[in-house]
Design a protein around this motif. Sequence first.
Motif, PDB file in Angstrom:
ATOM      1  N   GLU A 115       4.355  -2.001  -2.193  1.00  0.00           N
ATOM      2  CA  GLU A 115       5.507  -2.557  -2.910  1.00  0.00           C
ATOM      3  C   GLU A 115       6.566  -1.475  -3.034  1.00  0.00           C
ATOM      4  N   ASN A 116       7.710  -1.726  -2.386  1.00  0.00           N
ATOM      5  CA  ASN A 116       8.762  -0.710  -2.306  1.00  0.00           C
ATOM      6  C   ASN A 116       9.819  -0.889  -3.375  1.00  0.00           C
ATOM      7  N   SER A 117      10.351   0.238  -3.809  1.00  0.00           N
ATOM      8  CA  SER A 117      11.485   0.229  -4.711  1.00  0.00           C
ATOM      9  C   SER A 117      12.689   0.671  -3.888  1.00  0.00           C
ATOM     10  N   LEU A 118      13.732  -0.173  -3.836  1.00  0.00           N
ATOM     11  CA  LEU A 118      14.852   0.107  -2.928  1.00  0.00           C
ATOM     12  C   LEU A 118      16.123   0.461  -3.682  1.00  0.00           C
ATOM     13  N   SER A 119      16.941   1.283  -3.038  1.00  0.00           N
ATOM     14  CA  SER A 119      18.285   1.515  -3.537  1.00  0.00           C
ATOM     15  C   SER A 119      19.182   1.555  -2.314  1.00  0.00           C
ATOM     16  N   ARG A 120      20.131   0.632  -2.236  1.00  0.00           N
ATOM     17  CA  ARG A 120      20.937   0.432  -1.021  1.00  0.00           C
ATOM     18  C   ARG A 120      20.021   0.293   0.186  1.00  0.00           C
ATOM     19  N   ASN A 121      20.157   1.187   1.177  1.00  0.00           N
ATOM     20  CA  ASN A 121      19.307   1.038   2.369  1.00  0.00           C
ATOM     21  C   ASN A 121      18.142   2.032   2.390  1.00  0.00           C
ATOM     22  N   LEU A 122      17.826   2.568   1.214  1.00  0.00           N
ATOM     23  CA  LEU A 122      16.745   3.559   1.150  1.00  0.00           C
ATOM     24  C   LEU A 122      15.520   3.022   0.419  1.00  0.00           C
ATOM     25  N   ILE A 123      14.343   3.437   0.878  1.00  0.00           N
ATOM     26  CA  ILE A 123      13.131   3.198   0.088  1.00  0.00           C
ATOM     27  C   ILE A 123      12.984   4.432  -0.800  1.00  0.00           C
ATOM     28  N   VAL A 124      13.178   4.227  -2.086  1.00  0.00           N
ATOM     29  CA  VAL A 124      13.168   5.364  -3.016  1.00  0.00           C
ATOM     30  C   VAL A 124      11.729   5.747  -3.355  1.00  0.00           C
ATOM     31  N   SER A 125      10.910   4.731  -3.569  1.00  0.00           N
ATOM     32  CA  SER A 125       9.501   5.001  -3.867  1.00  0.00           C
ATOM     33  C   SER A 125       8.676   3.770  -3.503  1.00  0.00           C
ATOM     34  N   SER A 126       7.382   3.998  -3.391  1.00  0.00           N
ATOM     35  CA  SER A 126       6.480   2.897  -3.063  1.00  0.00           C
ATOM     36  C   SER A 126       5.224   2.972  -3.907  1.00  0.00           C
ATOM     37  N   ILE A 127       4.703   1.797  -4.201  1.00  0.00           N
ATOM     38  CA  ILE A 127       3.375   1.717  -4.791  1.00  0.00           C
ATOM     39  C   ILE A 127       2.482   1.243  -3.652  1.00  0.00           C
ATOM     40  N   ILE A 128       1.542   2.085  -3.298  1.00  0.00           N
ATOM     41  CA  ILE A 128       0.663   1.784  -2.169  1.00  0.00           C
ATOM     42  C   ILE A 128      -0.693   1.356  -2.724  1.00  0.00           C
ATOM     43  N   GLY A 129      -0.998   0.077  -2.588  1.00  0.00           N
ATOM     44  CA  GLY A 129      -2.260  -0.439  -3.128  1.00  0.00           C
ATOM     45  C   GLY A 129      -3.289  -0.603  -2.018  1.00  0.00           C
ATOM     46  N   ILE A 130      -4.472  -0.091  -2.271  1.00  0.00           N
ATOM     47  CA  ILE A 130      -5.527  -0.140  -1.249  1.00  0.00           C
ATOM     48  C   ILE A 130      -6.797  -0.745  -1.846  1.00  0.00           C
ATOM     49  N   GLY A 131      -7.316  -1.735  -1.153  1.00  0.00           N
ATOM     50  CA  GLY A 131      -8.611  -2.303  -1.532  1.00  0.00           C
ATOM     51  C   GLY A 131      -9.546  -2.107  -0.349  1.00  0.00           C
ATOM     52  N   LEU A 132     -10.662  -1.441  -0.583  1.00  0.00           N
ATOM     53  CA  LEU A 132     -11.596  -1.195   0.522  1.00  0.00           C
ATOM     54  C   LEU A 132     -13.007  -1.552   0.074  1.00  0.00           C
ATOM     55  N   ASN A 133     -13.664  -2.399   0.852  1.00  0.00           N
ATOM     56  CA  ASN A 133     -15.037  -2.791   0.517  1.00  0.00           C
ATOM     57  C   ASN A 133     -15.979  -1.671   0.937  1.00  0.00           C
ATOM     58  N   VAL A 134     -16.555  -1.025  -0.053  1.00  0.00           N
ATOM     59  CA  VAL A 134     -17.412   0.135   0.238  1.00  0.00           C
ATOM     60  C   VAL A 134     -18.890  -0.246   0.119  1.00  0.00           C
ATOM     61  N   ASN A 135     -19.334  -0.582  -1.086  1.00  0.00           N
ATOM     62  CA  ASN A 135     -20.777  -0.801  -1.280  1.00  0.00           C
ATOM     63  C   ASN A 135     -21.155  -2.246  -1.609  1.00  0.00           C
ATOM     64  N   GLN A 136     -20.214  -3.153  -1.550  1.00  0.00           N
ATOM     65  CA  GLN A 136     -20.542  -4.562  -1.821  1.00  0.00           C
ATOM     66  C   GLN A 136     -21.445  -5.059  -0.698  1.00  0.00           C
ATOM     67  N   ASP A 137     -22.582  -5.688  -1.069  1.00  0.00           N
ATOM     68  CA  ASP A 137     -23.482  -6.103   0.014  1.00  0.00           C
ATOM     69  C   ASP A 137     -23.537  -7.611   0.196  1.00  0.00           C
ATOM     70  N   PHE A 138     -22.917  -8.345  -0.724  1.00  0.00           N
ATOM     71  CA  PHE A 138     -22.944  -9.802  -0.577  1.00  0.00           C
ATOM     72  C   PHE A 138     -21.536 -10.369  -0.750  1.00  0.00           C
ATOM     73  N   PHE A 139     -21.151 -11.219   0.159  1.00  0.00           N
ATOM     74  CA  PHE A 139     -19.843 -11.864   0.070  1.00  0.00           C
ATOM     75  C   PHE A 139     -20.041 -13.376   0.039  1.00  0.00           C
ATOM     76  N   THR A 140     -19.407 -14.029  -0.923  1.00  0.00           N
ATOM     77  CA  THR A 140     -19.567 -15.491  -1.029  1.00  0.00           C
ATOM     78  C   THR A 140     -18.901 -16.165   0.167  1.00  0.00           C
ATOM     79  N   GLU A 141     -19.193 -17.469   0.326  1.00  0.00           N
ATOM     80  CA  GLU A 141     -18.598 -18.165   1.480  1.00  0.00           C
ATOM     81  C   GLU A 141     -17.092 -18.306   1.343  1.00  0.00           C
ATOM     82  N   GLU A 142     -16.569 -17.973   0.145  1.00  0.00           N
ATOM     83  CA  GLU A 142     -15.109 -17.916  -0.032  1.00  0.00           C
ATOM     84  C   GLU A 142     -14.505 -16.826   0.858  1.00  0.00           C
ATOM     85  N   LEU A 143     -15.318 -15.815   1.157  1.00  0.00           N
ATOM     86  CA  LEU A 143     -14.844 -14.689   1.973  1.00  0.00           C
ATOM     87  C   LEU A 143     -15.729 -14.534   3.214  1.00  0.00           C
ATOM     88  N   PRO A 144     -15.704 -15.513   4.106  1.00  0.00           N
ATOM     89  CA  PRO A 144     -16.627 -15.470   5.247  1.00  0.00           C
ATOM     90  C   PRO A 144     -16.303 -14.350   6.232  1.00  0.00           C
TER      91      PRO A 144
END
Length: 243
Positions: A115-144
């Motif tokens: 999610e970028n924060s803009l000013s005119r044509n510049l990206i002033v700052s960003s929030i970089i969100g990361i989700g990584l599945n590391v140790n989850q061993d079961f995923f419901t059928e919602e997430l096949p």
Amino acid sequence: MKIIKLSAIDSTNSFLKEMAENSVIDNFTTVVAERQTKGRGQMNSKWVSEEGKNLTFSTFVRFESLLFEQHRYLSFAVALSVFEAVKSLGINRLTIKWPNDIMSGNKKIGGILIENSLSRNLIVSSIIGIGLNVNQDFFTEELPNATSIRNIIGQEISKEKVFQLILERLQSNIKLLNKKEEDILETRYLNNLYKKNIPSMFKTMEGKLFMGKIIGVSQEGKLQLELEDETLKEFDLKEVSFA
Ligand code: BTN
């Protein structure tokens, strides 16, 4: 680098965004949570992750002179950071699915929300969100189509170790971006792009199916496909998906 560890929060992206709006925060301030009650994904989707098992975090990055036109390089830099960190654990068949999903074979192990924060044509700052599945061993059928590092290597792995590896890669790739070494990022990204040059079935948002192959990413960050009749077409995220 300041790291804030939370047991539960709505969304680390939202938390960090609010922090950045209300105070001056250091570059690379990072918020990591064991549980998100309203984890957010791309295009208003939800990000669901089992409590305590995976990585869900956000990092604040400030830029001096990053033009909005360069936003795709920021996306490349972030995707590569997660990709390279996971790959360094000895995991094969990893790719980056445009724009920035981390895949193992045909299954997704990580997602990114920038999610970028803009000013005119510049990206002033960003929030970089990361989700990584590391140790989850079961995923419901919602997430096949989801899997985790644990399911790939057959054993649990230290979340902290993976976290540190990603943060190291992120700092180094953002450095490349700030040094205007975008070509390096682009080459590495395109070399690891999911289904690049492989004829595949795609679907428009209206449900129309067609064959094409990915040939690259345009200046504006759109996916470039070569269709069966050899014409080239560009699509943005809202317009196309794999069928
Ligand atoms: C996607 O693949 O759609 C992107 C998922 C991004 C999820 C991460 S988890 C940490 C951060 N906080 C959020 O609410 N979302 C991102």
